[in-house]
Design a protein around this motif. Sequence first.
Motif, PDB file in Angstrom:
ATOM      1  N   LEU A   1      40.312  48.321  12.992  1.00 24.46           N
ATOM      2  CA  LEU A   1      41.088  47.545  12.106  1.00 24.46           C
ATOM      3  C   LEU A   1      42.755  47.199  12.598  1.00 24.46           C
ATOM      4  N   VAL A   2      43.000  48.118  13.288  1.00 21.23           N
ATOM      5  CA  VAL A   2      44.401  47.991  14.090  1.00 21.23           C
ATOM      6  C   VAL A   2      44.099  46.926  14.987  1.00 21.23           C
ATOM      7  N   ARG A   3      42.934  47.224  15.961  1.00 19.12           N
ATOM      8  CA  ARG A   3      42.821  46.126  17.002  1.00 19.12           C
ATOM      9  C   ARG A   3      42.862  44.706  16.349  1.00 19.12           C
ATOM     10  N   THR A   4      41.991  44.579  15.442  1.00 22.17           N
ATOM     11  CA  THR A   4      41.683  43.227  14.785  1.00 22.17           C
ATOM     12  C   THR A   4      43.154  42.736  14.229  1.00 22.17           C
ATOM     13  N   VAL A   5      43.926  43.561  13.398  1.00 18.87           N
ATOM     14  CA  VAL A   5      45.149  43.027  12.819  1.00 18.87           C
ATOM     15  C   VAL A   5      46.174  42.458  14.085  1.00 18.87           C
ATOM     16  N   VAL A   6      46.290  43.272  15.192  1.00 20.30           N
ATOM     17  CA  VAL A   6      47.146  43.112  16.322  1.00 20.30           C
ATOM     18  C   VAL A   6      46.769  41.955  16.906  1.00 20.30           C
ATOM     19  N   ARG A   7      45.410  41.457  17.155  1.00 18.14           N
ATOM     20  CA  ARG A   7      44.843  40.579  17.988  1.00 18.14           C
ATOM     21  C   ARG A   7      45.285  39.373  17.004  1.00 18.14           C
ATOM     22  N   ARG A   8      44.834  39.274  15.704  1.00 19.14           N
ATOM     23  CA  ARG A   8      45.163  37.973  14.874  1.00 19.14           C
ATOM     24  C   ARG A   8      46.724  37.706  14.831  1.00 19.14           C
ATOM     25  N   HIS A   9      47.503  38.689  15.182  1.00 17.80           N
ATOM     26  CA  HIS A   9      48.941  38.408  15.259  1.00 17.80           C
ATOM     27  C   HIS A   9      49.459  38.275  16.594  1.00 17.80           C
ATOM     28  N   GLY A  10      48.444  37.817  17.747  1.00 19.93           N
ATOM     29  CA  GLY A  10      48.676  37.654  18.874  1.00 19.93           C
ATOM     30  C   GLY A  10      49.226  38.685  19.811  1.00 19.93           C
ATOM     31  N   GLY A  11      49.069  39.901  19.276  1.00 18.47           N
ATOM     32  CA  GLY A  11      49.570  40.915  20.220  1.00 18.47           C
ATOM     33  C   GLY A  11      48.252  41.573  21.011  1.00 18.47           C
ATOM     34  N   THR A  12      48.729  42.750  21.593  1.00 11.78           N
ATOM     35  CA  THR A  12      47.769  43.694  22.318  1.00 11.78           C
ATOM     36  C   THR A  12      47.830  44.890  21.929  1.00 11.78           C
TER      37      THR A  12
ATOM     38  N   CYS B   1      46.812  61.145  22.705  1.00 15.08           N
ATOM     39  CA  CYS B   1      46.741  59.660  22.637  1.00 15.08           C
ATOM     40  C   CYS B   1      47.790  59.201  22.634  1.00 15.08           C
ATOM     41  N   SER B   2      48.021  57.830  23.215  1.00 13.24           N
ATOM     42  CA  SER B   2      49.135  57.089  23.170  1.00 13.24           C
ATOM     43  C   SER B   2      48.419  55.746  22.975  1.00 13.24           C
ATOM     44  N   VAL B   3      48.962  55.259  21.743  1.00 11.91           N
ATOM     45  CA  VAL B   3      48.404  54.019  21.200  1.00 11.91           C
ATOM     46  C   VAL B   3      49.950  52.983  21.434  1.00 11.91           C
ATOM     47  N   THR B   4      49.860  52.035  22.098  1.00 11.11           N
ATOM     48  CA  THR B   4      50.795  51.185  22.121  1.00 11.11           C
ATOM     49  C   THR B   4      50.301  49.512  21.663  1.00 11.11           C
ATOM     50  N   LEU B   5      51.270  49.281  20.652  1.00 12.64           N
ATOM     51  CA  LEU B   5      51.021  47.822  20.418  1.00 12.64           C
ATOM     52  C   LEU B   5      52.150  46.751  20.781  1.00 12.64           C
ATOM     53  N   ARG B   6      51.861  45.767  21.344  1.00  7.91           N
ATOM     54  CA  ARG B   6      52.776  44.654  21.961  1.00  7.91           C
ATOM     55  C   ARG B   6      52.692  43.552  20.924  1.00  7.91           C
ATOM     56  N   PHE B   7      53.851  42.961  20.540  1.00  9.02           N
ATOM     57  CA  PHE B   7      53.920  41.596  19.856  1.00  9.02           C
ATOM     58  C   PHE B   7      55.067  40.785  20.375  1.00  9.02           C
ATOM     59  N   ARG B   8      54.630  39.434  20.405  1.00  9.77           N
ATOM     60  CA  ARG B   8      55.744  38.522  20.650  1.00  9.77           C
ATOM     61  C   ARG B   8      56.672  38.390  19.401  1.00  9.77           C
ATOM     62  N   ARG B   9      57.870  38.342  20.072  1.00 11.26           N
ATOM     63  CA  ARG B   9      59.057  38.108  18.882  1.00 11.26           C
ATOM     64  C   ARG B   9      58.819  36.834  18.126  1.00 11.26           C
ATOM     65  N   PRO B  10      59.166  36.784  17.092  1.00  9.64           N
ATOM     66  CA  PRO B  10      59.074  35.430  16.317  1.00  9.64           C
ATOM     67  C   PRO B  10      60.191  34.555  16.962  1.00  9.64           C
ATOM     68  N   ALA B  11      59.878  33.152  16.955  1.00 11.44           N
ATOM     69  CA  ALA B  11      60.851  32.397  17.805  1.00 11.44           C
ATOM     70  C   ALA B  11      62.133  32.486  17.257  1.00 11.44           C
ATOM     71  N   SER B  12      62.221  32.706  15.792  1.00  8.31           N
ATOM     72  CA  SER B  12      63.671  32.749  15.510  1.00  8.31           C
ATOM     73  C   SER B  12      64.477  33.979  15.904  1.00  8.31           C
ATOM     74  N   HIS B  13      63.920  34.899  16.659  1.00 11.13           N
ATOM     75  CA  HIS B  13      64.505  35.838  17.216  1.00 11.13           C
ATOM     76  C   HIS B  13      64.724  35.914  18.409  1.00 11.13           C
ATOM     77  N   GLU B  14      64.113  35.036  19.305  1.00  9.60           N
ATOM     78  CA  GLU B  14      64.287  34.617  20.619  1.00  9.60           C
ATOM     79  C   GLU B  14      65.437  34.201  21.077  1.00  9.60           C
ATOM     80  N   GLU B  15      66.032  34.710  22.093  1.00  9.19           N
ATOM     81  CA  GLU B  15      67.184  34.123  22.698  1.00  9.19           C
ATOM     82  C   GLU B  15      67.084  32.757  23.287  1.00  9.19           C
ATOM     83  N   HIS B  16      67.963  31.658  23.220  1.00 11.19           N
ATOM     84  CA  HIS B  16      67.571  30.488  23.780  1.00 11.19           C
ATOM     85  C   HIS B  16      68.559  30.407  25.008  1.00 11.19           C
TER      86      HIS B  16
END
Length: 85
Positions: free
Chosen positions: A48-59, A70-85
């Motif tokens: 379930l975690v893998r499915t949700v993470v992938r649907r949100h564009g994460g790894t 066990c080490s579980v690492t989730l990586r997500f792209r920050r929303p555009a409103s939080h990115e530095e320009h």
Amino acid sequence: VAHAIERFEPGADIDCSVAEEDPRHWRITVVDQGSGAPVGLQSPGLLLVRTVVRRHGGTLQIDTPGGTGCSVTLRFRRPASHEEH
């Protein structure tokens, strides 16, 4: 986190962290000292975690060094409103 708690052994630690990996990505890590992750990611919770993470564009990365803990690492792209320009 629930997976880590299920495999919790008395005297062991569960560490959770959320960090900015770089200006464009967030990283969530859960590390436990339990019995390790099921081979092939067959736990319903981890599937379930893998499915949700992938649907949100994460790894999702799972490491079980030496078969214990066990080490579980989730990586997500920050929303555009939080990115530095």
